[in-house]
Design a protein around this motif. Structure first.
Motif, PDB file in Angstrom:
ATOM      1  N   GLU A  13       0.838  -1.202   0.000  1.00 15.57           N
ATOM      2  CA  GLU A  13       0.000   0.000   0.000  1.00 15.57           C
ATOM      3  C   GLU A  13       0.878   1.259   0.000  1.00 15.57           C
ATOM      4  N   ILE A  14       1.895   1.264   0.858  1.00 19.06           N
ATOM      5  CA  ILE A  14       2.788   2.426   0.927  1.00 19.06           C
ATOM      6  C   ILE A  14       3.515   2.619  -0.398  1.00 19.06           C
ATOM      7  N   ALA A  15       4.051   1.516  -0.937  1.00 19.25           N
ATOM      8  CA  ALA A  15       4.792   1.628  -2.209  1.00 19.25           C
ATOM      9  C   ALA A  15       3.874   2.183  -3.292  1.00 19.25           C
ATOM     10  N   THR A  16       2.640   1.688  -3.335  1.00 20.07           N
ATOM     11  CA  THR A  16       1.691   2.169  -4.350  1.00 20.07           C
ATOM     12  C   THR A  16       1.439   3.659  -4.195  1.00 20.07           C
ATOM     13  N   ARG A  17       1.248   4.103  -2.960  1.00 16.02           N
ATOM     14  CA  ARG A  17       0.958   5.530  -2.734  1.00 16.02           C
ATOM     15  C   ARG A  17       2.161   6.407  -3.100  1.00 16.02           C
ATOM     16  N   LEU A  18       3.357   5.931  -2.764  1.00 14.18           N
ATOM     17  CA  LEU A  18       4.556   6.709  -3.100  1.00 14.18           C
ATOM     18  C   LEU A  18       4.763   6.769  -4.611  1.00 14.18           C
ATOM     19  N   ILE A  19       4.545   5.644  -5.271  1.00 16.47           N
ATOM     20  CA  ILE A  19       4.759   5.592  -6.726  1.00 16.47           C
ATOM     21  C   ILE A  19       3.708   6.454  -7.436  1.00 16.47           C
ATOM     22  N   THR A  20       2.471   6.407  -6.962  1.00 22.01           N
ATOM     23  CA  THR A  20       1.415   7.252  -7.554  1.00 22.01           C
ATOM     24  C   THR A  20       1.804   8.719  -7.468  1.00 22.01           C
ATOM     25  N   ALA A  21       2.303   9.123  -6.310  1.00 19.61           N
ATOM     26  CA  ALA A  21       2.694  10.523  -6.127  1.00 19.61           C
ATOM     27  C   ALA A  21       3.829  10.887  -7.078  1.00 19.61           C
ATOM     28  N   ARG A  22       4.819   9.983  -7.210  1.00 19.25           N
ATOM     29  CA  ARG A  22       5.955  10.308  -8.065  1.00 19.25           C
ATOM     30  C   ARG A  22       5.563  10.361  -9.532  1.00 19.25           C
ATOM     31  N   ASP A  23       4.655   9.467  -9.936  1.00 11.90           N
ATOM     32  CA  ASP A  23       4.177   9.523 -11.330  1.00 11.90           C
ATOM     33  C   ASP A  23       3.556  10.888 -11.602  1.00 11.90           C
ATOM     34  N   ARG A  24       2.801  11.380 -10.632  1.00 15.18           N
ATOM     35  CA  ARG A  24       2.161  12.689 -10.839  1.00 15.18           C
ATOM     36  C   ARG A  24       3.206  13.810 -10.855  1.00 15.18           C
ATOM     37  N   THR A  25       4.173  13.734  -9.959  1.00 13.37           N
ATOM     38  CA  THR A  25       5.242  14.740  -9.944  1.00 13.37           C
ATOM     39  C   THR A  25       5.937  14.778 -11.296  1.00 13.37           C
ATOM     40  N   ARG A  26       6.203  13.599 -11.832  1.00 10.34           N
ATOM     41  CA  ARG A  26       6.871  13.537 -13.144  1.00 10.34           C
ATOM     42  C   ARG A  26       5.993  14.139 -14.226  1.00 10.34           C
ATOM     43  N   GLY A  27       4.716  13.812 -14.186  1.00 14.59           N
ATOM     44  CA  GLY A  27       3.795  14.350 -15.196  1.00 14.59           C
ATOM     45  C   GLY A  27       3.759  15.867 -15.181  1.00 14.59           C
ATOM     46  N   LEU A  28       3.916  16.439 -13.996  1.00 17.91           N
ATOM     47  CA  LEU A  28       3.822  17.896 -13.864  1.00 17.91           C
ATOM     48  C   LEU A  28       5.151  18.598 -14.134  1.00 17.91           C
ATOM     49  N   THR A  29       6.233  17.836 -14.163  1.00 13.76           N
ATOM     50  CA  THR A  29       7.540  18.465 -14.373  1.00 13.76           C
ATOM     51  C   THR A  29       8.201  18.050 -15.692  1.00 13.76           C
ATOM     52  N   ALA A 102      18.125  17.712  -9.632  1.00 16.54           N
ATOM     53  CA  ALA A 102      16.959  17.505  -8.772  1.00 16.54           C
ATOM     54  C   ALA A 102      16.306  16.161  -9.085  1.00 16.54           C
ATOM     55  N   ARG A 103      16.196  15.842 -10.365  1.00 16.70           N
ATOM     56  CA  ARG A 103      15.588  14.553 -10.752  1.00 16.70           C
ATOM     57  C   ARG A 103      16.430  13.385 -10.245  1.00 16.70           C
ATOM     58  N   ASN A 104      17.753  13.504 -10.396  1.00 12.36           N
ATOM     59  CA  ASN A 104      18.628  12.412  -9.930  1.00 12.36           C
ATOM     60  C   ASN A 104      18.536  12.246  -8.421  1.00 12.36           C
ATOM     61  N   TYR A 105      18.517  13.369  -7.724  1.00 14.78           N
ATOM     62  CA  TYR A 105      18.411  13.323  -6.257  1.00 14.78           C
ATOM     63  C   TYR A 105      17.102  12.642  -5.853  1.00 14.78           C
ATOM     64  N   ALA A 106      15.998  13.056  -6.503  1.00 13.47           N
ATOM     65  CA  ALA A 106      14.696  12.488  -6.150  1.00 13.47           C
ATOM     66  C   ALA A 106      14.660  10.984  -6.416  1.00 13.47           C
ATOM     67  N   SER A 107      15.232  10.543  -7.534  1.00 13.49           N
ATOM     68  CA  SER A 107      15.149   9.107  -7.807  1.00 13.49           C
ATOM     69  C   SER A 107      16.135   8.325  -6.954  1.00 13.49           C
ATOM     70  N   GLU A 141       4.036  14.780  -0.796  1.00 11.95           N
ATOM     71  CA  GLU A 141       4.344  14.899  -2.228  1.00 11.95           C
ATOM     72  C   GLU A 141       3.076  15.236  -3.016  1.00 11.95           C
ATOM     73  N   GLN A 142       1.957  14.606  -2.655  1.00  3.97           N
ATOM     74  CA  GLN A 142       0.715  14.907  -3.377  1.00  3.97           C
ATOM     75  C   GLN A 142       0.272  16.352  -3.138  1.00  3.97           C
ATOM     76  N   GLN A 143       0.528  16.870  -1.942  1.00  5.51           N
ATOM     77  CA  GLN A 143       0.160  18.267  -1.687  1.00  5.51           C
ATOM     78  C   GLN A 143       1.012  19.208  -2.534  1.00  5.51           C
ATOM     79  N   HIS A 144       2.279  18.842  -2.706  1.00  8.44           N
ATOM     80  CA  HIS A 144       3.107  19.650  -3.611  1.00  8.44           C
ATOM     81  C   HIS A 144       2.688  19.463  -5.061  1.00  8.44           C
ATOM     82  N   ASP A 145       2.198  18.279  -5.412  1.00 13.52           N
ATOM     83  CA  ASP A 145       1.685  18.092  -6.774  1.00 13.52           C
ATOM     84  C   ASP A 145       0.488  19.016  -7.006  1.00 13.52           C
ATOM     85  N   GLU A 146      -0.308  19.197  -5.980  1.00 10.27           N
ATOM     86  CA  GLU A 146      -1.432  20.129  -6.116  1.00 10.27           C
ATOM     87  C   GLU A 146      -0.913  21.574  -6.237  1.00 10.27           C
TER      88      GLU A 146
END
Ligand SMILES: [Fe+2]
Length: 441
Positions: A13-29, A102-107, A141-146
């Protein structure tokens, strides 16, 4: 948070939530070039590349260092990404990581976090109990995506985001009553049981509110246009005194991003596209003062935060507060417009499957809803895990918003979730609904 279908364990569940957030961060950047990531699109917002590295820095601080006991990866950058050290307007002048860095650091951080997640014990204390701090980081992360989505809305230039429109309203929309009755009496506000609830949502406590009527749906653009046409912006008695001063000083005449088209038509800019204002959609990009003035014009008022939560959670049949208006199960695409699936609110009256016991619709999703209330601690509040999450914001400077919006992810939206902002803010995805006292005599 409940364990989602297909996620057999808390770790999944945690992995799914973290990955969902990162997918959105990537989509927005990933949708804009380097120059646009570094540029400040509005003094209200950070450069997108700041959000990206800040999200990673908080993840490193709380998960790798806090839970994993690791040494800092780049201690010299910590101060750059401390939100309390540098106001948003100053962030472009800092020696920030470049987009590729920033991308390298995040990944890099995320890879280490997923390794840590495989073997972490959830029984070593309150920080990890039921995965709390991992949930906190996914929410962060999702709040920052917003926030990044709001930056995109403020950005000018060619459109780079698109999404399908929400489904049209259901057949019964024209038969919906304008308002619903919320019976008076006590209910349980806040939570002591929701594992990923943040400190300001806690603890559960009993609150009593008198009977009141609440709009069945958020106030629409059509209704708000009537307020404008009736001179709402030029009638001082409708406005809170500080709101009137702000209206004059800021020159407010309509919601942010609206402009006059021909023949009395209003247009709006939405993620770079100018389009007619859709009359049936909830109004958005209004500040608290505008919502308050509209409510007075309509002979009504904004609901208090307690009224909003009672309408959204209390089931009179069982006398229990639910996690969401529809029950205790997590949001789905049929129940609420959340998670940036659509880049706009759905027409008022949508999502009958997400209705509250009272019949009120769209309390969760579509637009954040301003309430009449200041952001204050609940009785028995304890700051956790740090004072800067909520405690430093308590007081009369901020008004509470409830219910999430199309821009908010389900992980950061529930019946008890509290958002807050200054009463002049308009770039957020906020609308409102109105209320009135029930006259039962
Ligand atoms: Fe943050």
């Amino acid at each position: 948070m409940t364990i989602a279908p297909g996620a057999s364990t808390l770790r999944d569940e945690i992995a799914t939530r973290l990955i969902t957030a990162r997918d959105r961060t990537r989509g927005l950047t990933d949708c804009v070039g380097e120059a646009e990531l570094i540029r400040q699109h509005s003094p209200l917002m950070s450069p997108l590349v700041w959000d990206l590295a800040h999200v990673a820095n908080q993840e490193e601080l709380w998960l790798l260092r806090g839970v994993g006991g690791r040494d800092p990866m780049h201690p010299e950058i910590d101060p750059l990404y401390d939100a309390f050290e540098h106001p948003r307007a100053k962030r472009p002048t800092l020696p920030l990581l470049r987009p590729a860095e920033a991308r390298n650091y995040a990944s890099d951080v995320r890879g280490r976090v997923l390794d840590l997640l495989e073997r972490v014990s959830f029984s070593t204390g309150p920080l990890v109990d039921q995965g709390f701090v991992f949930g906190m980081i996914a929410q962060h992360e999702q709040q920052h995506d917003e926030t990044m989505l709001a930056t995109h809305q403020l950005r000018t230039g060619r459109p780079v985001l698109s999404a399908p429109p929400p489904a049209p309203p259901p057949a019964d929309v024209l038969r919906l009553p304008a308002e619903v009755l919320i019976p008076g009496g006590p209910f349980t506000m806040g939570t002591s049981a929701e594992p990923w609830a943040l400190d300001n949502e806690r603890p559960a406590h009993e609150v009593s509110v008198p009977s009141f009527y609440l709009d069945t749906t958020p106030v629409t653009n059509a209704a708000y246009t009537e307020f404008i046409a009736d001179g709402g912006y030029s009638r001082e008695p409708l406005w809170d005194p500080s709101g009137w001063a702000h209206r004059q000083q800021a020159g407010l005449v309509a919601p942010l991003f609206w402009e006059q088209g021909g023949a009395g038509q209003w247009l709006r800019r939405r993620f770079g596209v100018t389009e007619p204002v859709p009359p049936e959609e909830p109004v958005m990009h209004v500040c608290w003062y505008e919502a308050d003035a509209y409510a007075r014009w309509a002979g009504r008022r904004l609901p208090t935060e307690a009224e909003w939560e009672k309408a959204a959670r209390f089931n009179p049949a069982t006398r229990r507060s639910l996690r969401y208006p529809w029950g205790d199960d997590d949001p789905t695409a049929e129940r609420a417009n959340l998670g940036q699936r659509h880049l706009q609110p759905a027409p008022a009256g949508c999502y009958p499957a997400g209705a509250a016991p009272s019949g009120a619709r769209q309390l969760i999703g579509d637009v954040w809803e301003w309430t009449a209330s200041d952001f204050l601690p609940y009785p028995g509040f304890r700051s956790y895990p740090y004072k800067e999450y909520s405690e430093v914001f308590f007081g009369p400077d901020y008004k509470v918003l409830r219910g999430g919006a199309f821009s908010a992810d389900p992980v950061a939206c529930r019946g008890t979730f509290r958002n807050w902002d200054y009463p002049i803010r308009r770039q957020i995805f906020a609308g409102f609904r109105t209320a009135r006292d029930a006259d039962l005599s």
